[in-house]
Design a protein around this motif. Structure first.
Motif, PDB file in Angstrom:
ATOM      1  N   MET A   1       0.845  -1.176   0.000  1.00 13.21           N
ATOM      2  CA  MET A   1       0.000   0.000   0.000  1.00 13.21           C
ATOM      3  C   MET A   1       0.894   1.245   0.000  1.00 13.21           C
ATOM      4  SD  MET A   1      -3.052   1.126   2.602  1.00 13.21           S
ATOM      5  CE  MET A   1      -3.934  -0.374   2.254  1.00 13.21           C
ATOM      6  N   ILE A   2       0.610   2.157  -0.922  1.00 11.49           N
ATOM      7  CA  ILE A   2       1.368   3.392  -1.046  1.00 11.49           C
ATOM      8  C   ILE A   2       0.600   4.500  -0.326  1.00 11.49           C
ATOM      9  CG2 ILE A   2       2.361   5.060  -2.656  1.00 11.49           C
ATOM     10  CD1 ILE A   2       3.552   2.267  -2.976  1.00 11.49           C
ATOM     11  N   LYS A   3       1.246   5.174   0.616  1.00 10.82           N
ATOM     12  CA  LYS A   3       0.621   6.281   1.341  1.00 10.82           C
ATOM     13  C   LYS A   3       1.089   7.600   0.735  1.00 10.82           C
ATOM     14  CE  LYS A   3       0.273   3.697   5.613  1.00 10.82           C
ATOM     15  NZ  LYS A   3       0.646   3.606   7.020  1.00 10.82           N
ATOM     16  N   ILE A   4       0.125   8.491   0.488  1.00 10.80           N
ATOM     17  CA  ILE A   4       0.414   9.790  -0.111  1.00 10.80           C
ATOM     18  C   ILE A   4      -0.129  10.874   0.812  1.00 10.80           C
ATOM     19  CG2 ILE A   4      -0.001  11.278  -2.106  1.00 10.80           C
ATOM     20  CD1 ILE A   4      -0.364   8.687  -3.761  1.00 10.80           C
ATOM     21  N   TYR A   5       0.667  11.938   1.001  1.00 12.55           N
ATOM     22  CA  TYR A   5       0.303  13.013   1.920  1.00 12.55           C
ATOM     23  C   TYR A   5       0.230  14.343   1.173  1.00 12.55           C
ATOM     24  CZ  TYR A   5       1.309   9.430   5.320  1.00 12.55           C
ATOM     25  OH  TYR A   5       1.303   8.252   6.017  1.00 12.55           O
ATOM     26  N   LYS A   6      -0.369  15.334   1.802  1.00 11.55           N
ATOM     27  CA  LYS A   6      -0.594  16.639   1.180  1.00 11.55           C
ATOM     28  C   LYS A   6       0.703  17.287   0.675  1.00 11.55           C
ATOM     29  CE  LYS A   6      -3.028  20.949   1.725  1.00 11.55           C
ATOM     30  NZ  LYS A   6      -3.820  21.798   2.600  1.00 11.55           N
ATOM     31  N   THR A   7       1.814  17.016   1.340  1.00 13.12           N
ATOM     32  CA  THR A   7       3.096  17.585   0.923  1.00 13.12           C
ATOM     33  C   THR A   7       3.517  17.092  -0.470  1.00 13.12           C
ATOM     34  OG1 THR A   7       4.283  15.826   2.081  1.00 13.12           O
ATOM     35  CG2 THR A   7       3.938  17.897   3.276  1.00 13.12           C
ATOM     36  N   GLN A   8       2.877  16.041  -0.958  1.00 17.49           N
ATOM     37  CA  GLN A   8       3.194  15.490  -2.273  1.00 17.49           C
ATOM     38  C   GLN A   8       2.297  16.056  -3.376  1.00 17.49           C
ATOM     39  OE1 GLN A   8       3.044  11.517  -0.305  1.00 17.49           O
ATOM     40  NE2 GLN A   8       4.677  11.043  -1.764  1.00 17.49           N
ATOM     41  N   ASN A   9       1.523  17.085  -3.052  1.00 20.70           N
ATOM     42  CA  ASN A   9       0.635  17.717  -4.025  1.00 20.70           C
ATOM     43  C   ASN A   9       1.423  18.115  -5.277  1.00 20.70           C
ATOM     44  OD1 ASN A   9      -1.606  18.914  -5.195  1.00 20.70           O
ATOM     45  ND2 ASN A   9      -1.411  20.799  -4.027  1.00 20.70           N
ATOM     46  N   GLY A  10       0.882  17.739  -6.434  1.00 23.43           N
ATOM     47  CA  GLY A  10       1.506  18.094  -7.709  1.00 23.43           C
ATOM     48  C   GLY A  10       2.637  17.183  -8.137  1.00 23.43           C
ATOM     49  N   SER A  11       2.945  16.175  -7.354  1.00 21.73           N
ATOM     50  CA  SER A  11       4.077  15.311  -7.705  1.00 21.73           C
ATOM     51  C   SER A  11       3.639  14.090  -8.513  1.00 21.73           C
ATOM     52  CB  SER A  11       4.836  14.886  -6.450  1.00 21.73           C
ATOM     53  OG  SER A  11       4.020  14.108  -5.621  1.00 21.73           O
ATOM     54  N   LYS A  12       4.612  13.275  -8.873  1.00 20.08           N
ATOM     55  CA  LYS A  12       4.399  12.070  -9.654  1.00 20.08           C
ATOM     56  C   LYS A  12       4.812  10.877  -8.787  1.00 20.08           C
ATOM     57  CE  LYS A  12       5.478  12.401 -13.956  1.00 20.08           C
ATOM     58  NZ  LYS A  12       6.180  12.466 -15.249  1.00 20.08           N
ATOM     59  N   ILE A  13       3.947   9.876  -8.701  1.00 25.39           N
ATOM     60  CA  ILE A  13       4.194   8.683  -7.890  1.00 25.39           C
ATOM     61  C   ILE A  13       4.237   7.471  -8.815  1.00 25.39           C
ATOM     62  CG2 ILE A  13       3.303   7.250  -5.998  1.00 25.39           C
ATOM     63  CD1 ILE A  13       4.061  10.049  -5.100  1.00 25.39           C
ATOM     64  N   TYR A  14       5.228   6.614  -8.629  1.00 26.81           N
ATOM     65  CA  TYR A  14       5.362   5.397  -9.430  1.00 26.81           C
ATOM     66  C   TYR A  14       4.852   4.212  -8.614  1.00 26.81           C
ATOM     67  CZ  TYR A  14       8.170   8.271 -12.481  1.00 26.81           C
ATOM     68  OH  TYR A  14       8.587   9.273 -13.318  1.00 26.81           O
ATOM     69  N   VAL A  15       3.906   3.475  -9.194  1.00 19.17           N
ATOM     70  CA  VAL A  15       3.312   2.324  -8.507  1.00 19.17           C
ATOM     71  C   VAL A  15       3.167   1.168  -9.493  1.00 19.17           C
ATOM     72  CG1 VAL A  15       2.029   3.782  -6.889  1.00 19.17           C
ATOM     73  CG2 VAL A  15       0.931   3.027  -8.977  1.00 19.17           C
ATOM     74  N   ASN A  16       2.914   0.010  -8.958  1.00 16.14           N
ATOM     75  CA  ASN A  16       2.678  -1.172  -9.777  1.00 16.14           C
ATOM     76  C   ASN A  16       1.180  -1.406  -9.942  1.00 16.14           C
ATOM     77  OD1 ASN A  16       5.448  -1.935 -10.064  1.00 16.14           O
ATOM     78  ND2 ASN A  16       5.377  -2.640  -7.945  1.00 16.14           N
ATOM     79  N   LYS A  17       0.813  -2.029 -11.044  1.00 16.41           N
ATOM     80  CA  LYS A  17      -0.578  -2.415 -11.244  1.00 16.41           C
ATOM     81  C   LYS A  17      -0.992  -3.324 -10.082  1.00 16.41           C
ATOM     82  CE  LYS A  17      -3.682  -4.626 -14.461  1.00 16.41           C
ATOM     83  NZ  LYS A  17      -3.776  -5.757 -15.337  1.00 16.41           N
TER      84      LYS A  17
END
Length: 101
Positions: free
Chosen positions: A1-17
């Protein structure tokens, strides 16, 4: 599970299907504003649910809204979440993240 927070607004996240992504955004519903999913790529992402956890240490303080998504396709997709009043949907703030799978 990938956790994303407000500080990452506008960024690009790499994940697996087939991975799950959880967005954590501070929210205080007593102000009349809540985070809502505005847009996402339905061909690559499945929106699972949204849940709010209040801050039990301080009455009236902001809690956390969590949005759960599952990555179901391959490609670049964007999730856009809006802070708005539910009765008029006029956004005062937006959060967006690009998902690369």
């Amino acid at each position: 599970m990938i956790k994303i927070y407000k500080t990452q607004n506008g960024s690009k996240i790499y994940v697996n299907k087939d991975e799950q992504v959880v967005l954590h955004l501070a929210e205080n519903p007593t102000t009349g504003y809540i985070w809502e999913v505005l847009d996402y790529s339905k061909t690559n992402i499945n929106f699972l649910k949204s849940e709010y956890t209040p801050n039990l240490d301080s009455e009236g303080a902001a809690g956390v809204r969590k949005f759960y998504f599952k990555i179901i396709g391959i490609g670049v997709s964007t999730i856009i979440i809006s802070l708005c009043q539910p009765w008029n949907h006029e956004s005062i703030e937006q959060f967006s993240i690009s998902i690369v799978s």
